[in-house]
Design a protein around this motif. Sequence first.
Motif, PDB file in Angstrom:
ATOM      1  N   GLY A   1       0.843  -1.187   0.089  1.00  0.00           N
ATOM      2  CA  GLY A   1      -0.084   0.175   0.033  1.00  0.00           C
ATOM      3  C   GLY A   1       0.756   1.267  -0.036  1.00  0.00           C
ATOM      4  N   GLY A   2       2.074   1.113   0.458  1.00  0.00           N
ATOM      5  CA  GLY A   2       3.003   2.183   0.719  1.00  0.00           C
ATOM      6  C   GLY A   2       3.374   2.776  -0.557  1.00  0.00           C
ATOM      7  N   LEU A   3       3.364   1.706  -1.666  1.00  0.00           N
ATOM      8  CA  LEU A   3       3.831   2.302  -2.922  1.00  0.00           C
ATOM      9  C   LEU A   3       2.781   3.379  -3.585  1.00  0.00           C
ATOM     10  CD1 LEU A   3       4.410  -1.132  -4.656  1.00  0.00           C
ATOM     11  CD2 LEU A   3       6.384   0.360  -3.940  1.00  0.00           C
ATOM     12  N   PHE A   4       1.654   3.294  -3.204  1.00  0.00           N
ATOM     13  CA  PHE A   4       0.727   4.272  -3.879  1.00  0.00           C
ATOM     14  C   PHE A   4       0.838   5.553  -3.086  1.00  0.00           C
ATOM     15  CE2 PHE A   4      -0.996   0.191  -4.652  1.00  0.00           C
ATOM     16  CZ  PHE A   4      -1.662   0.323  -6.041  1.00  0.00           C
ATOM     17  N   TYR A   5       1.347   5.811  -1.821  1.00  0.00           N
ATOM     18  CA  TYR A   5       1.563   6.794  -1.127  1.00  0.00           C
ATOM     19  C   TYR A   5       2.833   7.484  -1.642  1.00  0.00           C
ATOM     20  CZ  TYR A   5      -2.602   5.058   1.470  1.00  0.00           C
ATOM     21  OH  TYR A   5      -3.830   4.886   1.875  1.00  0.00           O
ATOM     22  N   ALA A   6       3.867   6.553  -1.878  1.00  0.00           N
ATOM     23  CA  ALA A   6       5.087   7.065  -2.150  1.00  0.00           C
ATOM     24  C   ALA A   6       5.119   7.622  -3.549  1.00  0.00           C
ATOM     25  CB  ALA A   6       6.253   6.126  -2.041  1.00  0.00           C
ATOM     26  N   SER A   7       4.316   7.240  -4.516  1.00  0.00           N
ATOM     27  CA  SER A   7       4.350   7.211  -5.869  1.00  0.00           C
ATOM     28  C   SER A   7       3.354   8.041  -6.553  1.00  0.00           C
ATOM     29  CB  SER A   7       4.867   6.067  -6.770  1.00  0.00           C
ATOM     30  OG  SER A   7       5.979   5.496  -6.105  1.00  0.00           O
ATOM     31  N   GLU A   8       3.531   8.837  -7.441  1.00  0.00           N
ATOM     32  CA  GLU A   8       2.192   9.412  -8.118  1.00  0.00           C
ATOM     33  C   GLU A   8       1.508   8.350  -8.821  1.00  0.00           C
ATOM     34  OE1 GLU A   8       0.975  12.514  -8.196  1.00  0.00           O
ATOM     35  OE2 GLU A   8       2.610  13.102  -6.748  1.00  0.00           O
ATOM     36  N   THR A   9       1.976   7.429  -9.483  1.00  0.00           N
ATOM     37  CA  THR A   9       1.443   6.119 -10.263  1.00  0.00           C
ATOM     38  C   THR A   9       2.165   4.810  -9.939  1.00  0.00           C
ATOM     39  OG1 THR A   9       2.596   6.476 -12.201  1.00  0.00           O
ATOM     40  CG2 THR A   9       0.582   7.487 -11.809  1.00  0.00           C
ATOM     41  N   VAL A  10       1.664   3.704  -9.751  1.00  0.00           N
ATOM     42  CA  VAL A  10       2.337   2.513  -9.634  1.00  0.00           C
ATOM     43  C   VAL A  10       2.025   1.638 -10.939  1.00  0.00           C
ATOM     44  CG1 VAL A  10       2.420   0.390  -8.449  1.00  0.00           C
ATOM     45  CG2 VAL A  10       1.941   2.688  -7.152  1.00  0.00           C
ATOM     46  N   ASP A  11       2.933   1.149 -11.592  1.00  0.00           N
ATOM     47  CA  ASP A  11       2.895   0.108 -12.564  1.00  0.00           C
ATOM     48  C   ASP A  11       3.291  -1.145 -12.501  1.00  0.00           C
ATOM     49  OD1 ASP A  11       5.399  -0.255 -12.971  1.00  0.00           O
ATOM     50  OD2 ASP A  11       5.971   1.562 -13.891  1.00  0.00           O
ATOM     51  N   PRO A  12       2.647  -1.965 -13.431  1.00  0.00           N
ATOM     52  CA  PRO A  12       2.793  -3.370 -13.050  1.00  0.00           C
ATOM     53  C   PRO A  12       4.174  -4.043 -12.675  1.00  0.00           C
ATOM     54  CG  PRO A  12       1.171  -3.302 -15.079  1.00  0.00           C
ATOM     55  CD  PRO A  12       1.876  -1.952 -14.544  1.00  0.00           C
TER      56      PRO A  12
END
Length: 270
Positions: free
Chosen positions: A55-66
Amino acid sequence: AVLLISLLLTAVAWYYARQSVEQQSEVRFDETVRATQAAIDRRIFTYLDSMYGAGGLFYASETVDPQEWNEYVKGIEPASRFEGLQVLSYAEYVTAEERKTFEQRAKEEGLPEIRPDLNPGGERPAYFPIIYVGPIDEANASMLGYDYYAEAKHREAMDRARDTGSPQTTEMVYVMTDPSAPSSADLALQPGFHVYLPVYRKGEPQGTVNERRRALEGFVVGAFRTDELFADVFGGTFDPSIDFEVYDGAHPGLSPLLYDNDGVRRAGRK
């Protein structure tokens, strides 16, 4: 008289010896139960940490890709460090008005369409299609595009997670897996459960239920196989004379069996 006195002393000694053994057995049993509960709690918190990290990926980045998602899942080494974690996935929140836009984007990215279509045209107030999965294998890839919100057990857990802001688990469900070696089937179903962790849009208030509902962006989803999860918890570390059974519910005789270390169901027997 000597015989009677000897028998009486033997009976008294037997009684106190039995009491001592029973007390020691009860103490050992209680200690083992507490140790088991602590081991399960530690394991669950460890698995939840991996979901919070995702979940932290979404809070640390503008977008998350595959690719970012796959690299994260690969980095936590689920096969060796998270026994029983079949797949770590992400379900995106799509409103009814956003469905056509999402389907166009999915087509461009090579993702499947939203499934299943329960009503004509698949029209529902909200959709939560799986857009990322890891690790990638045939069973996990088959989840892409699937909307578990269409199923009551999953919908209840997702609604609780959305409203509370905390991870919530389903009742016992079946988890899609690759089949065992002797099987000729393409895929197999194993007893398990899903855990849903809500992800909210950055910067939006989340103090009330209504605010959390408006800010919802999606869910990190962990699908767990109970056979591997509990086998890893119980395997080789607990008293073999005690039969451990784990049930999905407060009443073992009426609840689905999640795990039994000896394969003989004893709960509810007299």
